[in-house]
Scaffold this motif. Structure first.
Motif, PDB file in Angstrom:
ATOM      1  N   ALA A   1     -10.229  -5.809  -2.843  1.00 21.80           N
ATOM      2  CA  ALA A   1     -10.261  -7.062  -2.088  1.00 21.80           C
ATOM      3  C   ALA A   1      -9.008  -7.889  -2.351  1.00 21.80           C
ATOM      4  O   ALA A   1      -8.397  -8.447  -1.414  1.00 21.80           O
ATOM      5  N   LEU A   2      -8.601  -7.977  -3.617  1.00 22.04           N
ATOM      6  CA  LEU A   2      -7.388  -8.720  -3.955  1.00 22.04           C
ATOM      7  C   LEU A   2      -6.155  -8.075  -3.346  1.00 22.04           C
ATOM      8  O   LEU A   2      -5.253  -8.767  -2.854  1.00 22.04           O
ATOM      9  N   THR A   3      -6.125  -6.744  -3.367  1.00 17.52           N
ATOM     10  CA  THR A   3      -4.980  -6.022  -2.794  1.00 17.52           C
ATOM     11  C   THR A   3      -4.881  -6.250  -1.288  1.00 17.52           C
ATOM     12  O   THR A   3      -3.799  -6.532  -0.759  1.00 17.52           O
ATOM     13  N   ALA A   4      -6.014  -6.124  -0.606  1.00 16.91           N
ATOM     14  CA  ALA A   4      -6.023  -6.336   0.845  1.00 16.91           C
ATOM     15  C   ALA A   4      -5.601  -7.757   1.199  1.00 16.91           C
ATOM     16  O   ALA A   4      -4.829  -7.981   2.149  1.00 16.91           O
ATOM     17  N   THR A   5      -6.078  -8.738   0.429  1.00 17.06           N
ATOM     18  CA  THR A   5      -5.709 -10.132   0.673  1.00 17.06           C
ATOM     19  C   THR A   5      -4.209 -10.338   0.503  1.00 17.06           C
ATOM     20  O   THR A   5      -3.561 -11.019   1.320  1.00 17.06           O
ATOM     21  N   ALA A   6      -3.658  -9.768  -0.557  1.00 16.26           N
ATOM     22  CA  ALA A   6      -2.223  -9.906  -0.815  1.00 16.26           C
ATOM     23  C   ALA A   6      -1.392  -9.262   0.298  1.00 16.26           C
ATOM     24  O   ALA A   6      -0.359  -9.805   0.717  1.00 16.26           O
ATOM     25  N   ILE A   7      -1.847  -8.096   0.776  1.00 14.08           N
ATOM     26  CA  ILE A   7      -1.110  -7.407   1.839  1.00 14.08           C
ATOM     27  C   ILE A   7      -1.150  -8.205   3.136  1.00 14.08           C
ATOM     28  O   ILE A   7      -0.142  -8.364   3.826  1.00 14.08           O
TER      29      ILE A   7
END
Length: 453
Positions: free
Chosen positions: A402-408
């Motif tokens: 979730a954090l990775t997708a948000t950052a991307i």
């Protein structure tokens, strides 16, 4: 069973003991690695055939279809693993014919789910008005892509029955032939007919379909003609097994599918060459992760088998010898890839595709740290899951994704170049590796009764 002996109790680290433990791990891991290699070579082979035929449009479309293929594979593996466990648990009890019944029933369930997915994709492509051209393409090909995997699904379910009976090696030859036939059919179609991505779908369908009678006959040969107790019905135990075993497998792959569903459409904004290059690098890394998954599973199996030996420390030996072995292996792999990046990319992308080759080399170097971090994290993840820590692992994975997708999404919103996406993925892999490493230390020091599975 002792309730206060930690896994790392009285670990014997003598060289002779360590070598013996490594030999036991290798013996367990090799058969699993062979099967994983077949799947990886099939995926890389499809990419190589498409790129060497100059069909970059098909490579691009294949990258867009990754989320859909992840979902289909999740359904397939959830059912196959359920059948594998059922087959193992009924090896010495109940009628032999029950695994044929379970294979048939799980196959029909899988076919029904695939057909539902195809119908949903067809309905969405006809009824929804979408602004994204990549999403329109994905939905238009989803029905055919889903249906093309039906023979493979049935093949895997029956192969799961063989694995559960300890006869996995018997199914490797048909699996290799199915993969080879898929590549052959795809290559012939691309060479002689004006088709693109459709050739991949036909190849996916044809290879497993031709080998399906062989795997079914092998399953029938395993059970023989023993009809004793054939009135017993397996469905009573199939349902709880699926929820306890198959559904967690399905859900873990769905998480990866959800991540791909976010990542690949976003990358579409960077252009076809960048998206295709990203897929090439990810597939190459996936191929190199095979030993990590095989060794992780082998370590977990051996550690679980040792938990009931009155705290003799054998579980700790497998962890203490196996995990550093994986770390050393992937440190070496990453170093070798860094020195031979062009050769590694050239295995998939021909020199004639200059732009794709340049982008692939660039992205490989940017993502190079993940060639160590991702496989090591996956190895520890598998061990944690099989030592009874699966819920916490799942929660950590969901949080990280979730954090990775948000950052991307934020990086794309700010119009940052694709290099920023690579930096985010490196940080994400590093975070997950660090968290899992800390978690395995905590779990290994807990009383063994906590980890019995």
């Amino acid at each position: 069973m002792s309730t206060d002996a930690p896994i790392l109790h009285a670990v014997d680290i003598r060289p002779s003991s360590t070598i013996k433990v490594m030999g036991q791990i290798a013996t367990q891991a090799i058969p699993q690695a062979i099967v994983a290699c077949v799947f990886s070579m099939l995926n890389l082979g499809m990419l190589a055939i498409l790129s060497r035929n100059g069909n970059t449009e098909a490579v691009y479309l294949m990258s867009l279809m990754q989320p859909a293929f992840f979902l289909i594979i999740a359904i397939m593996e959830g059912l196959a693993v359920t059948n594998q466990v059922y087959s193992a648990r009924t090896k010495h009890v109940g009628p032999k014919q029950s695994i044929l019944k379970s294979s048939r029933r799980l196959s029909w369930i899988g076919i029904a789910l695939i057909c539902i997915l195809a119908l949903v994709g067809y309905g969405a492509s006809k009824s929804l008005e979408l602004n994204s051209s990549s999403l329109v393409l994905t939905l238009s090909y989803l029905p055919a892509a889903a249906l093309s995997m039906v023979p493979f699904l049935v093949f895997e379910v029956y192969y799961g029955a063989l694995r559960g009976r300890g006869r996995g090696m018997r199914g490797i030859a048909p699996l290799i032939l199915a993969a080879g036939l898929s590549l052959l059919v795809t290559g012939l179609l691309l060479r002689h007919y004006p088709v693109g991505f459709e050739a991949v779908l036909i190849g996916n369908f044809a290879g497993p379909l031709l080998m399906l009678p062989v795997i079914i006959l092998l399953a029938r040969r395993e059970v023989g003609l023993d009809n004793a107790g054939s009135g017993a019905q397996p469905q009573a135990r199939l349902a709880p097994l699926f929820w306890a075993v198959g559904f967690p497998v399905f859900f873990s792959i769905v998480i990866a599918s959800a991540s791909a569903a976010v990542l690949f459409p976003i990358l579409d904004r960077f252009g076809k060459d960048e998206v295709s290059a990203f897929l090439v690098v990810i597939r190459l890394r996936a191929a190199l992760m095979i030993p990590a998954t095989a060794v992780g599973s082998a370590i977990a199996i051996l550690a679980n088998q040792s938990l009931g030996r009155n705290g003799d420390g054998m579980g700790g030996r497998y962890l203490a010898a196996g995990i550093p072995m994986v770390f050393a292996l992937y440190a070496l792999v990453t170093f070798v890839v860094s020195l031979n990046a062009s050769a590694a990319i050239g295995f998939i992308v021909p020199g004639s595709e200059a732009t794709l080759s340049v982008w692939s080399n660039k992205l490989l170097l940017l993502l190079l740290p993940t060639f160590f971090l991702a496989p090591c994290a996956v190895c520890i993840q598998i061990i944690l899951e099989q030592l009874g820590d699966g819920i916490k692992v799942l929660a950590l994975t969901i949080l990280c994704e979730a954090l990775t997708a948000t950052a991307i999404i934020y990086a794309v919103y700010k119009h940052n170049p694709i290099e920023y996406i690579c930096y985010i993925l490196v940080v994400s892999a590093g975070f997950l590796f660090a968290v899992f490493l800390l978690r395995i230390v905590v779990v290994a020091r807990k009383p063994e009764a906590v980890h019995a599975v």
